[in-house]
Scaffold this active site. Structure first.
Site, PDB file in Angstrom:
ATOM      1  N   HIS A   6      49.162  56.308  36.381  1.00 56.99           N
ATOM      2  CA  HIS A   6      49.504  56.198  34.716  1.00 56.99           C
ATOM      3  C   HIS A   6      50.237  54.759  34.655  1.00 56.99           C
ATOM      4  CE1 HIS A   6      52.027  57.191  31.262  1.00 56.99           C
ATOM      5  NE2 HIS A   6      50.959  58.266  31.179  1.00 56.99           N
TER       6      HIS A   6
ATOM      7  N   ASP B  21      55.629  59.243  41.404  1.00 51.96           N
ATOM      8  CA  ASP B  21      55.669  59.769  40.199  1.00 51.96           C
ATOM      9  C   ASP B  21      55.408  61.304  40.094  1.00 51.96           C
ATOM     10  OD1 ASP B  21      54.920  60.230  37.512  1.00 51.96           O
ATOM     11  OD2 ASP B  21      53.750  58.492  37.284  1.00 51.96           O
TER      12      ASP B  21
ATOM     13  N   GLN C   4      53.347  64.763  36.605  1.00 52.24           N
ATOM     14  CA  GLN C   4      52.679  66.035  36.403  1.00 52.24           C
ATOM     15  C   GLN C   4      52.970  66.894  37.801  1.00 52.24           C
ATOM     16  OE1 GLN C   4      50.524  66.645  34.187  1.00 52.24           O
ATOM     17  NE2 GLN C   4      50.711  64.632  33.453  1.00 52.24           N
TER      18      GLN C   4
ATOM     19  N   LYS D  67      57.730  67.685  30.529  1.00 57.10           N
ATOM     20  CA  LYS D  67      56.500  68.398  31.033  1.00 57.10           C
ATOM     21  C   LYS D  67      56.870  69.499  31.788  1.00 57.10           C
ATOM     22  CE  LYS D  67      54.338  63.650  30.976  1.00 57.10           C
ATOM     23  NZ  LYS D  67      53.039  63.575  30.467  1.00 57.10           N
TER      24      LYS D  67
ATOM     25  N   CYS E 269      46.579  57.019  29.156  1.00 53.65           N
ATOM     26  CA  CYS E 269      47.432  55.778  29.866  1.00 53.65           C
ATOM     27  C   CYS E 269      46.868  55.333  31.291  1.00 53.65           C
ATOM     28  CB  CYS E 269      48.898  56.130  30.034  1.00 53.65           C
ATOM     29  SG  CYS E 269      49.514  56.682  28.257  1.00 53.65           S
TER      30      CYS E 269
END
Ligand code: PMP
Length: 420
Positions: free
Chosen positions: A125, A202, A205, A228, A367
């Site tokens: 991303h 990261d 998700q 999220k 993104c």
């Protein structure tokens, strides 16, 4: 999670019972962009504003104490949720993006030297991409990119070629927000640590799918966003090992992050305050605490298992639709995201034709422009699933796509006939 339990779960999410475009039941398949919130999270936020809203830490009164307790107990819950050994390893930021930037500007930009290398890959991303470009530019370090396999995984067989004595950082997502690919973070961390490099994950998700444990992954830095993960907007988390966090220089100065301020200079407070300048999003923190309680009451393992069954169903059904291509590995290697293109319909048109049937998906580059460059398309249509979705909604997605294709083809025939 069985059918009855999911029906109960859905009762906890008022928005799932909304109608769109007047009278269409909402089919929300955009949880990778932001999750919906259970009522207990919304209630917690309302409760905080109605009953004990007060600035944290500084107030020496009952409300300030209560709000501080709520915020710090959320920090503890988050630490437990990700497997951190102490709450001080959890820094509150405004989102994943800000967490990455804190490490990129406070650590990489100041720590790295010309000749040092940061290992990225083209699937990341922009939030886990652009800040490292900035840090490389500021420090003179070089960015390298681990190649991808033809089925959209990281080519870990080439790790040895790309991780060497110059590598100082490997930044990687736990799970791709486009292909859904789940990366083998602990294998990457082992390779990085073998040469003394740090690993940044990261988890924007992966956190929502129960894939994040900083101990088993042996992760140095980890970032995710509350919104999220059933929580409110405006709140992010940066986890770090104590020595890794200790190497981050504050990027922002202000209240709360100092020990002493004089006209001639300032000294910094201990972690986590040192990296949390200004008033924290304390009400959002309380909401996030409620979100973690809710997730744990369901159980991350059964939630992930159920989501995977939805993904299997979606893949089986969608792969039978002529002209549709799904970008991503086999379901065994991915989480509950399906990004696709149709050979005739632009992704934005597909999303629009689905929206008109009440099915909310997202179209665009998500993104990830470098990844879409590899795909050879400017945009994909992405459906993403959460544990509050149902097999019936997967079927609605598939039949809505079939209907969209039919509508599109009928329209193009009409246009072609007119021009004859
Ligand atoms: N990384 C990944 C993999 C993401 O999916 C997202 C959100 N789309 C981000 C980073 C950025 O998160 P935020 O916008 O909440 O900072």
């Amino acid at each position: 999670l069985d059918f009855d339990r999911i029906q109960q779960v859905r009762q906890n999410f008022p928005i799932l019972h909304e109608l769109v475009h007047g009278d269409l039941p909402l089919v929300y398949l955009d949880s990778a962009a932001t999750s919906q919130k259970p009522k207990c999270v919304v209630d917690k936020i309302v409760e905080a504003y109605e009953k004990y809203n007060s600035n944290v830490h500084r107030g020496i009164h009952a409300l300030g104490d209560r709000m501080t307790t709520e915020m710090e107990s959320a920090r503890e819950k988050i630490a437990r949720f990700i497997g951190a050994s102490t709450a001080e390893q959890v820094i509150f930021t405004s989102g994943t993006t800000m967490s990455v930037n804190l490490v990129a500007h406070g650590w990489a930009a100041r720590h790295l030297r010309p000749g040092d290398e940061i290992l990225l890959n083209e699937m990341e991303h922009h939030a886990n991409f652009v800040p490292w470009q900035m840090a490389a530019q500021a420090s003179g370090a070089t960015l390298r990119f681990l190649p991808l396999t033809v089925d959209w995984q990281l080519d870990l067989s080439r790790l040895d070629e790309f991780i060497n004595s110059k590598t100082r950082l490997v930044a990687v997502a736990g799970m791709s927000n486009v292909t859904g690919t789940i990366h083998d973070v602990s294998r990457i961390a082992d390779a990085a640590h073998a040469v003394g490099a740090r690993v940044f994950v990261d988890a924007a998700q992966s956190a929502a799918h129960g894939l994040t444990n900083v101990q088993t992954g042996n992760i140095d830095f980890l970032a995710f966003s509350g919104h999220k993960l059933l929580g409110p907007t405006g709140l992010g988390i940066l986890y770090g090992k104590p020595d890794a966090l200790g190497e981050i220089q504050p990027v922002f100065g202000g209240g709360h992050m100092i020990r002493e301020v004089t006209k001639s200079g300032s000294t910094w407070a201990d972690l986590p305050a040192r990296l949390e300048a200004g008033t924290a999003a304390f009400v959002e923190c309380a909401g996030m605490g409620a979100a973690i309680d809710y997730l744990e009451s369901i159980g991350m393992e059964s939630l992930a298992r159920y989501e995977h069954s939805l993904l299997e169903l979606a893949h089986a059904r969608l792969s039978q639709i002529p002209g549709l291509t799904i970008f991503g590995p086999e379901v065994a290697h991915k989480g509950a995201i399906v990004s696709m293109v149709h050979e005739q319909i632009h992704a934005h048109d597909l999303a629009d034709l689905l929206d008109r049937q009440g099915v909310a998906i997202r179209a665009g580059h998500h993104c990830t422009m470098p990844l879409h460059e590899l795909f050879g398309v400017a945009a994909t249509a992405r459906a993403s699933f959460a544990f509050y979705n149902t097999p019936d909604e997967v079927e609605k997605l598939a039949s809505a796509i079939e209907k969209a294709i039919e509508v599109f083809q009928r329209r193009s025939h009409r246009r072609a006939n007119r021009s004859l």
